[in-house]
Design a protein around this motif. Structure first.
Motif, PDB file in Angstrom:
ATOM      1  N   ALA A   7      18.133 -36.521  47.576  1.00  0.00           N
ATOM      2  CA  ALA A   7      17.372 -37.499  46.806  1.00  0.00           C
ATOM      3  C   ALA A   7      15.924 -37.524  47.275  1.00  0.00           C
ATOM      4  CB  ALA A   7      18.009 -38.860  46.981  1.00  0.00           C
ATOM      5  N   LEU A   9      13.092 -39.965  47.670  1.00  0.00           N
ATOM      6  CA  LEU A   9      13.013 -41.429  47.729  1.00  0.00           C
ATOM      7  C   LEU A   9      11.579 -41.864  47.934  1.00  0.00           C
ATOM      8  CD1 LEU A   9      15.975 -42.409  50.105  1.00  0.00           C
ATOM      9  CD2 LEU A   9      15.863 -42.601  47.614  1.00  0.00           C
ATOM     10  N   ALA A  15      13.508 -47.311  52.850  1.00  0.00           N
ATOM     11  CA  ALA A  15      13.786 -45.873  52.888  1.00  0.00           C
ATOM     12  C   ALA A  15      13.353 -45.281  54.227  1.00  0.00           C
ATOM     13  CB  ALA A  15      13.065 -45.172  51.734  1.00  0.00           C
ATOM     14  N   MET A 169      17.275 -36.218  53.355  1.00  0.00           N
ATOM     15  CA  MET A 169      16.428 -37.043  52.481  1.00  0.00           C
ATOM     16  C   MET A 169      15.050 -36.420  52.367  1.00  0.00           C
ATOM     17  SD  MET A 169      16.987 -40.786  54.163  1.00  0.00           S
ATOM     18  CE  MET A 169      15.718 -41.562  53.199  1.00  0.00           C
ATOM     19  N   LEU A 171      11.314 -37.994  51.689  1.00  0.00           N
ATOM     20  CA  LEU A 171      10.495 -39.186  51.460  1.00  0.00           C
ATOM     21  C   LEU A 171       9.264 -38.780  50.667  1.00  0.00           C
ATOM     22  CD1 LEU A 171      10.490 -41.050  54.909  1.00  0.00           C
ATOM     23  CD2 LEU A 171      11.747 -41.673  52.819  1.00  0.00           C
TER      24      LEU A 171
END
Ligand code: AMP
Ligand code: MG
Length: 320
Positions: A7, A9, A15, A169, A171
């Motif tokens: 994902a 994010l 987050a 993840m 960011l």
């Protein structure tokens, strides 16, 4: 190459807290810095560092930079000598990496420093990067978030395209402001040496140090920087430098006024050109073209870093 993605994010406080916890648990998180997006892992954890090398396909003799959130955090890892403290005061947070002697008891993984008795440290100038390092509570090893040898990512989407399946993840902090990697200098030897031109102009460093940086000749067997590997930052298409115009089937990546397929900076601004460099190389790496011709870029200030990346992008490709 994976296009199935972790994902992306938005880098909200929640987050960042989640990403900090993932890092503390030894997982990998891609995050924005002012230079390019980094592939972050716990710099004190051999397993996390090994996962970075694996995800990038990076040769393990190429050491990683330990990213810190303060000068004090750096001083726990390396001996912050007099010149290092002076430069940190002037250029941190910012795109300057200093190679310094490893401190006795330094927690940084030996794998991260490729077994050298020095460690490269940097404090990035990006609020998300600084908050993430603090949330993780440890220095982060963070090379550019791309497969080794390929064009560096300056947006979260670039990261998703090449490493999406390999990180916990991504960011998203928007496009990178500087757009080329940090300047790397070696302060662990007798004389300060430039290892890689980058986001801080060499002229500014030499003025601060009060003398010239030495420029060690490339060593074929033990590259001290991946910038010293010949082919790097390379799109799929061949790249032709110092082009006055595009040849048949080529795109022209321009600099300064004049016609171009894409222009690094129509006004001839080197900072703007650096910020656009990697995204434009990616945008022109199209299957309907036969090559990318690049207009000349002046060899001063950020132009040193831009031309260094362009020369590597144009270098003959080794066999994989
Ligand atoms: P990257 O992670 O791709 O931004 O590259 C980090 C740069 O720092 C590379 O050029 C590394 O070779 C260089 N580097 C990291 N640690 C050291 C070290 N201990 N000695 C010399 N160069 C280093
Ligand atoms: Mg890189």
């Amino acid at each position: 190459m994976s296009t199935t993605s972790a994902a992306i994010l938005a880098a909200t406080p929640a987050a960042i807290a989640e990403a900090g916890a993932a890092l503390a648990a030894g997982r990998l998180v891609a995050f924005p810095t002012e230079t390019v997006y980094g592939l972050g892992g716990d710099a004190t954890c051999d397993r996390a560092v090994a996962a970075i090398f694996e995800a990038k396909g990076r040769p393990s003799f190429n050491p990683l930079i330990a990213h810190v959130a303060s000068v004090e955090q750096a001083a726990a890892l390396v001996d912050m000598t007099g010149p290092a403290l002076t430069l940190a005061r002037m250029f941190w947070p910012g795109p300057l990496t200093m190679v310094l002697p490893r401190r006795a008891g330094s927690p940084v993984s030996l794998l991260a420093s490729a077994g050298l008795d020095s460690i490269a440290v940097r404090m990035p100038d990006h609020p998300v990067a600084l908050a993430l390092i603090s949330a993780a509570g440890r220095p982060l090893a963070a090379p550019s978030a791309n497969r080794s040898g390929a064009v560096s990512p300056t947006t979260a989407r670039h990261v998703a395209q090449c490493l999406g399946g390999r990180v916990a993840m991504i960011l998203d902090g928007g496009p990178c402001r500087v757009g080329v990697e940090s300047t790397v200098i070696d302060l662990s030897g007798d004389r300060p040496a430039l290892l890689r031109p980058g986001g801080v102009a060499v002229e500014a460093l030499e003025a601060a140090l009060g003398g010239p940086l030495s420029r060690p000749t490339d060593s074929p067997d033990a590259p001290r920087s991946p910038g010293q590997l010949e082919s790097h930052y390379a799109p799929s298409l061949p790249v032709r430098l110092n082009a006055a115009e595009a040849g048949v089937g080529e795109a022209l990546l321009g600099f300064g006024p004049g016609p171009a397929t894409l222009n690094l900076s129509p006004s001839g601004d080197l900072a703007e050109a650096a910020a656009n460099l990697f995204a434009m190389l990616r945008a022109l790496d199209r299957p309907d073209l036969v090559g990318i011709a690049v207009a000349p870029v002046p060899e001063h200030g950020l132009g040193l870093a831009i031309n260094d990346r362009l020369r590597r992008a144009a270098a003959p490709r080794g066999t994989p």
